[in-house]
Design a protein around this motif. Structure first.
Motif, PDB file in Angstrom:
ATOM      1  N   VAL A 299       4.633  25.097 -77.690  1.00 46.51           N
ATOM      2  CA  VAL A 299       3.526  24.249 -77.220  1.00 46.51           C
ATOM      3  C   VAL A 299       3.365  23.037 -78.123  1.00 46.51           C
ATOM      4  O   VAL A 299       3.081  21.919 -77.663  1.00 46.51           O
ATOM      5  CB  VAL A 299       2.221  25.072 -77.147  1.00 46.51           C
ATOM      6  CG1 VAL A 299       1.022  24.164 -76.855  1.00 46.51           C
ATOM      7  CG2 VAL A 299       2.344  26.145 -76.073  1.00 46.51           C
ATOM      8  N   ALA A 300       3.570  23.254 -79.441  1.00 49.67           N
ATOM      9  CA  ALA A 300       3.401  22.152 -80.398  1.00 49.67           C
ATOM     10  C   ALA A 300       4.662  21.309 -80.537  1.00 49.67           C
ATOM     11  O   ALA A 300       4.682  20.363 -81.345  1.00 49.67           O
ATOM     12  CB  ALA A 300       3.000  22.711 -81.768  1.00 49.67           C
ATOM     13  N   HIS A 301       5.726  21.627 -79.772  1.00 50.46           N
ATOM     14  CA  HIS A 301       7.003  20.914 -79.858  1.00 50.46           C
ATOM     15  C   HIS A 301       7.513  20.872 -81.302  1.00 50.46           C
ATOM     16  O   HIS A 301       8.013  19.846 -81.768  1.00 50.46           O
ATOM     17  CB  HIS A 301       6.855  19.472 -79.320  1.00 50.46           C
ATOM     18  CG  HIS A 301       6.453  19.403 -77.890  1.00 50.46           C
ATOM     19  ND1 HIS A 301       7.340  19.559 -76.835  1.00 50.46           N
ATOM     20  CD2 HIS A 301       5.225  19.235 -77.313  1.00 50.46           C
ATOM     21  CE1 HIS A 301       6.692  19.478 -75.699  1.00 50.46           C
ATOM     22  NE2 HIS A 301       5.402  19.286 -75.951  1.00 50.46           N
ATOM     23  N   ALA A 302       7.396  22.045 -81.995  1.00 51.36           N
ATOM     24  CA  ALA A 302       7.785  22.120 -83.413  1.00 51.36           C
ATOM     25  C   ALA A 302       8.966  23.043 -83.631  1.00 51.36           C
ATOM     26  O   ALA A 302       9.082  23.702 -84.657  1.00 51.36           O
ATOM     27  CB  ALA A 302       6.593  22.604 -84.240  1.00 51.36           C
ATOM     28  N   LEU A 303       9.877  23.092 -82.655  1.00 47.68           N
ATOM     29  CA  LEU A 303      10.993  24.015 -82.751  1.00 47.68           C
ATOM     30  C   LEU A 303      12.279  23.307 -82.355  1.00 47.68           C
ATOM     31  O   LEU A 303      12.417  22.834 -81.222  1.00 47.68           O
ATOM     32  CB  LEU A 303      10.764  25.229 -81.836  1.00 47.68           C
ATOM     33  CG  LEU A 303      11.784  26.366 -81.923  1.00 47.68           C
ATOM     34  CD1 LEU A 303      11.723  27.032 -83.290  1.00 47.68           C
ATOM     35  CD2 LEU A 303      11.544  27.384 -80.820  1.00 47.68           C
ATOM     36  N   THR A 304      13.229  23.229 -83.301  1.00 51.09           N
ATOM     37  CA  THR A 304      14.560  22.696 -83.000  1.00 51.09           C
ATOM     38  C   THR A 304      15.504  23.839 -82.648  1.00 51.09           C
ATOM     39  O   THR A 304      15.206  25.019 -82.916  1.00 51.09           O
ATOM     40  CB  THR A 304      15.122  21.920 -84.196  1.00 51.09           C
ATOM     41  OG1 THR A 304      15.366  22.842 -85.275  1.00 51.09           O
ATOM     42  CG2 THR A 304      14.162  20.838 -84.660  1.00 51.09           C
ATOM     43  N   PHE A 305      16.676  23.483 -82.097  1.00 50.61           N
ATOM     44  CA  PHE A 305      17.633  24.536 -81.741  1.00 50.61           C
ATOM     45  C   PHE A 305      18.152  25.252 -82.996  1.00 50.61           C
ATOM     46  O   PHE A 305      18.300  26.474 -83.003  1.00 50.61           O
ATOM     47  CB  PHE A 305      18.806  23.940 -80.961  1.00 50.61           C
ATOM     48  CG  PHE A 305      19.775  24.996 -80.488  1.00 50.61           C
ATOM     49  CD1 PHE A 305      19.536  25.717 -79.332  1.00 50.61           C
ATOM     50  CD2 PHE A 305      20.916  25.276 -81.219  1.00 50.61           C
ATOM     51  CE1 PHE A 305      20.428  26.702 -78.914  1.00 50.61           C
ATOM     52  CE2 PHE A 305      21.808  26.259 -80.798  1.00 50.61           C
ATOM     53  CZ  PHE A 305      21.564  26.962 -79.641  1.00 50.61           C
ATOM     54  N   GLY A 306      18.443  24.486 -84.048  1.00 52.09           N
ATOM     55  CA  GLY A 306      18.922  25.103 -85.284  1.00 52.09           C
ATOM     56  C   GLY A 306      17.882  26.024 -85.889  1.00 52.09           C
ATOM     57  O   GLY A 306      18.209  27.114 -86.379  1.00 52.09           O
ATOM     58  N   GLU A 307      16.611  25.613 -85.843  1.00 55.41           N
ATOM     59  CA  GLU A 307      15.545  26.460 -86.383  1.00 55.41           C
ATOM     60  C   GLU A 307      15.385  27.720 -85.538  1.00 55.41           C
ATOM     61  O   GLU A 307      15.193  28.813 -86.062  1.00 55.41           O
ATOM     62  CB  GLU A 307      14.238  25.675 -86.416  1.00 55.41           C
ATOM     63  CG  GLU A 307      13.105  26.420 -87.119  1.00 55.41           C
ATOM     64  CD  GLU A 307      11.815  25.613 -87.158  1.00 55.41           C
ATOM     65  OE1 GLU A 307      10.950  25.940 -87.982  1.00 55.41           O
ATOM     66  OE2 GLU A 307      11.683  24.671 -86.362  1.00 55.41           O
ATOM     67  N   TYR A 308      15.478  27.536 -84.196  1.00 59.54           N
ATOM     68  CA  TYR A 308      15.399  28.716 -83.334  1.00 59.54           C
ATOM     69  C   TYR A 308      16.539  29.684 -83.622  1.00 59.54           C
ATOM     70  O   TYR A 308      16.343  30.905 -83.646  1.00 59.54           O
ATOM     71  CB  TYR A 308      15.444  28.303 -81.870  1.00 59.54           C
ATOM     72  CG  TYR A 308      15.592  29.487 -80.940  1.00 59.54           C
ATOM     73  CD1 TYR A 308      14.514  30.323 -80.667  1.00 59.54           C
ATOM     74  CD2 TYR A 308      16.832  29.795 -80.377  1.00 59.54           C
ATOM     75  CE1 TYR A 308      14.657  31.429 -79.839  1.00 59.54           C
ATOM     76  CE2 TYR A 308      16.989  30.898 -79.550  1.00 59.54           C
ATOM     77  CZ  TYR A 308      15.908  31.711 -79.288  1.00 59.54           C
ATOM     78  OH  TYR A 308      16.050  32.815 -78.487  1.00 59.54           O
ATOM     79  N   SER A 309      17.737  29.138 -83.855  1.00 61.96           N
ATOM     80  CA  SER A 309      18.885  29.994 -84.151  1.00 61.96           C
ATOM     81  C   SER A 309      18.635  30.809 -85.411  1.00 61.96           C
ATOM     82  O   SER A 309      18.925  32.015 -85.459  1.00 61.96           O
ATOM     83  CB  SER A 309      20.145  29.139 -84.313  1.00 61.96           C
ATOM     84  OG  SER A 309      21.241  29.930 -84.723  1.00 61.96           O
ATOM     85  N   ARG A 310      18.052  30.174 -86.423  1.00 60.13           N
ATOM     86  CA  ARG A 310      17.784  30.897 -87.676  1.00 60.13           C
ATOM     87  C   ARG A 310      16.662  31.913 -87.502  1.00 60.13           C
ATOM     88  O   ARG A 310      16.735  33.029 -88.027  1.00 60.13           O
ATOM     89  CB  ARG A 310      17.430  29.895 -88.768  1.00 60.13           C
ATOM     90  CG  ARG A 310      17.384  30.527 -90.150  1.00 60.13           C
ATOM     91  CD  ARG A 310      17.061  29.508 -91.209  1.00 60.13           C
ATOM     92  NE  ARG A 310      17.021  30.131 -92.524  1.00 60.13           N
ATOM     93  CZ  ARG A 310      16.560  29.534 -93.619  1.00 60.13           C
ATOM     94  NH1 ARG A 310      16.102  28.276 -93.556  1.00 60.13           N
ATOM     95  NH2 ARG A 310      16.553  30.164 -94.773  1.00 60.13           N
ATOM     96  N   ILE A 311      15.607  31.522 -86.760  1.00 58.50           N
ATOM     97  CA  ILE A 311      14.498  32.449 -86.510  1.00 58.50           C
ATOM     98  C   ILE A 311      14.985  33.665 -85.726  1.00 58.50           C
ATOM     99  O   ILE A 311      14.647  34.814 -86.023  1.00 58.50           O
ATOM    100  CB  ILE A 311      13.354  31.735 -85.759  1.00 58.50           C
ATOM    101  CG1 ILE A 311      12.651  30.747 -86.681  1.00 58.50           C
ATOM    102  CG2 ILE A 311      12.344  32.753 -85.234  1.00 58.50           C
ATOM    103  CD1 ILE A 311      11.595  29.910 -85.975  1.00 58.50           C
ATOM    104  N   ASN A 312      15.795  33.403 -84.707  1.00 63.78           N
ATOM    105  CA  ASN A 312      16.309  34.501 -83.877  1.00 63.78           C
ATOM    106  C   ASN A 312      17.159  35.465 -84.704  1.00 63.78           C
ATOM    107  O   ASN A 312      17.043  36.689 -84.577  1.00 63.78           O
ATOM    108  CB  ASN A 312      17.132  33.932 -82.729  1.00 63.78           C
ATOM    109  CG  ASN A 312      17.630  35.020 -81.797  1.00 63.78           C
ATOM    110  OD1 ASN A 312      16.856  35.733 -81.178  1.00 63.78           O
ATOM    111  ND2 ASN A 312      18.948  35.154 -81.704  1.00 63.78           N
TER     112      ASN A 312
END
Length: 571
Positions: A299-312
């Motif tokens: 919702v806050a548009h605070a997620l990049t693909f690389g960050e999502y990959s690391r979070i996942n």
């Protein structure tokens, strides 16, 4: 093959069967191997953390079209892959070596306990509780070492992974602001907290759904062991079954064991699918949990693909670490039931013989019995011998109707009968007992002849001489032949092998329980003459129903109506 109901509760003492190896004098080598395995596990986890950071850098560079940066990131990736694979391979190898060393040590210890104080005899003949000790020593110990070591190391790696990736998930997950009834609340590390709560809830549900699996596994091992024991018993008595044409009866008996296994198997399957359903459902919906937790960032548009990959990657690692209990639930249930069986075995073999019969060892020849009372296992009196004195070199024949206590008397003298009281004095270290059925272990014929001593105890000439004495000359050429001799030799030949053992071991006192019942009159006379010629001062006490044996025993003890009657020697 007695049925044993599993305990209602699982005491922590069941798990103490794991500890002795790690406290033994051999502990330093396995502890060093275990420390190495744990160290390799830590390195393996740290490489996984490094891969998470690398993924973020690589994919951010890829989607920013920085090709040169992507190429520079590949060599360290390959190097860390080699390191990670090397750690995994070495860890697996050391785990297998440690598991086998542990199993061998445990098996030697359990065999010593099983063979101490005639525990093996008492377990088989009902004076000590316990079922299928062969399964507990051969199978349960193997399962215990493999499962406990694997799950312990997996648990250590899970904890290491949890600690490492929890920090990552806490750092990159950030915090979430919540407002409720006018109150503002900031939850730090909400990604980590949400993962923990979801996994904990699924684990509690799995325990509730699958906890009866432990008892079902316990019973399944017991019933499987009963079937195997019945098959071994059938193989051992194959000739008697064939003579009796008992195939249908054996099929009926074995089918009963199969029905019992199948009935309990339904319980195992029911509780297993319940546990597996909870685990598989949670694994399938785990991604949804992560997506819900990431909604505030989206919702806050605070997620990049690389960050999502690391979070996942971090989320998956933390979730799998927390799922150690769920992923190993069925194996854990099996291990807990195995622990119960091994703990029961240890408790059984540790029990001392429950006898009030006093055995006094003396170097003097002969036998002295004072106020000996023998009982049936249910407490009924079987036999009373107020006094019996046998001088060294005397030969006694014990006679009486079936059930009067003849064989029980010999068991009491040997220290195998626990029900009764009195005093028995003899030189037990210089005695030899011959039952009606001779034990012929698998191996070479010279090993069979020398049993229980080593096959090299005598030279070939000595073996050939005793075989000639007991009229088994044809066996002299087969001394080094290894075979299952109890299926090759007839009962009469087996009894002559037992007599050959007497001539080899030369005991001071010999007890025989129908030990010549399968011999013809000529072989009986030949063997008695050989014993008298070779061992003229040996004391002999024989149980026999044959009148022919009366001539070789000047003294007679007649048992009848629970009493002993001494008959005078013939004139």
């Amino acid at each position: 093959m007695r049925h044993t109901d599993p305990p209602a509760r699982h005491s922590l003492s069941d798990w103490t069967v794991v500890l002795p190896y790690w406290r033994s004098h051999e502990k330093w080598a396995p502890l060093a191997m275990l420390a190495t395995i744990v160290g390799l596990s830590f390195i393996y986890v740290r490489t996984a953390v490094w891969f998470g950071r690398w993924n973020q850098q690589f994919f951010d560079a890829m989607f920013a079209y920085r090709v040169e940066t992507c190429l520079w990131l590949l060599p360290p990736y390959i190097a860390v892959c080699v390191l990670s694979s090397g750690c995994y391979v070495l860890q697996t190898y050391l785990t297998q070596v440690l598991s086998m060393r542990w199993r061998l040590w445990n098996t030697r210890v359990y065999l010593r306990r099983y063979l101490s104080d005639t525990a093996y005899y008492r377990m088989e003949h009902g004076t000590a509780t316990g079922d299928n000790p062969d399964q507990r020593i051969a199978d349960d110990l193997s399962q215990m070492t493999v499962l406990s070591l694997r799950m312990a190391l997996d648990g250590i790696q899970a904890v290491t992974t949890l600690l490492s990736f929890s920090i990552v998930l806490w750092e990159i997950g950030g915090s979430i602001d919540m407002s409720w009834s006018g109150h503002h609340l900031r939850v730090s590390g909400y990604l980590l907290l949400g993962t923990i709560l979801a996994t904990l809830g699924a684990s509690i549900l799995m325990e509730k759904m699958g906890s009866p699996l432990i008892e079902a596994d316990y019973r399944q091992q017991h019933f499987d062991a009963d079937l195997r024991a019945a098959l071994i018993d059938m193989r051992r008595n194959s000739e008697q079954i064939a003579f009796s044409r008992g195939e249908d009866a054996e099929n009926l008996r074995l089918s009963h064991y199969l029905r019992t296994i199948a009935h309990n198997w339904r319980s195992v399957v029911t509780y297993t699918w319940r546990a597996n359903f909870v685990g598989d459902l949670f694994n399938g919906t785990a991604s949804i949990i992560l997506w819900v937790l990431l909604l505030p960032k989206l919702v806050a548009h605070a997620l990049t693909f690389g960050e999502y990959s690391r979070i996942n990657a971090a989320f998956m690692q933390v979730r799998r670490s927390l799922q150690w209990f769920m992923n190993n639930y069925t194996d854990l249930a099996t291990l807990r039931s195995v622990m119960q069986r091994l703990h029961e075995f240890e408790r059984t073999v540790s029990l001392p013989p429950r006898t009030r019969i006093t055995h006094i060892d003396t170097p003097a020849p002969g036998l002295d019995i004072r106020d000996l009372v023998l009982h049936h296992p249910d407490g009924r009196q079987l036999l009373h011998i107020p006094a019996l004195h046998v001088d060294g070199g005397e030969r006694w024949l014990v006679r009486g109707a079936s059930g009067t206590g003849k064989s029980t008397l010999l068991r009491a003298i040997a220290g195998l009968w626990e029900h009764g009281h009195g005093t028995i004095t003899l030189d037990r270290g210089n005695c030899m007992f011959l039952p009606q059925r001779t034990y012929l272990p698998h191996g070479s014929l010279r090993a069979v002849l020398s049993y229980p001593h080593a096959a090299c105890s005598h030279d070939d000439a000595r073996y050939e001489a005793v075989l000639h004495t007991v009229n088994l000359d044809a066996c002299a050429a087969r001394l080094d032949e290894e075979a299952q001799w109890d299926t090759i030799l007839s009962p009469g030949e087996a009894q002559r092998i037992a007599m050959a053992r007497v001539l080899l071991q030369r005991p001071g006192m010999l007890f025989m329980d129908e030990a010549t019942s399968a011999l013809d009159d000529e072989n009986t006379r030949r063997i008695h003459a050989a014993l008298l010629a070779a061992l003229p001062h040996m004391t002999i006490i024989s149980i026999s129903h044959h009148e022919r044996d009366r001539a070789f025993h000047p003294h007679e003890l007649r048992l009848a109506d629970g009493r002993a009657l001494f008959l005078p020697p013939p004139p």
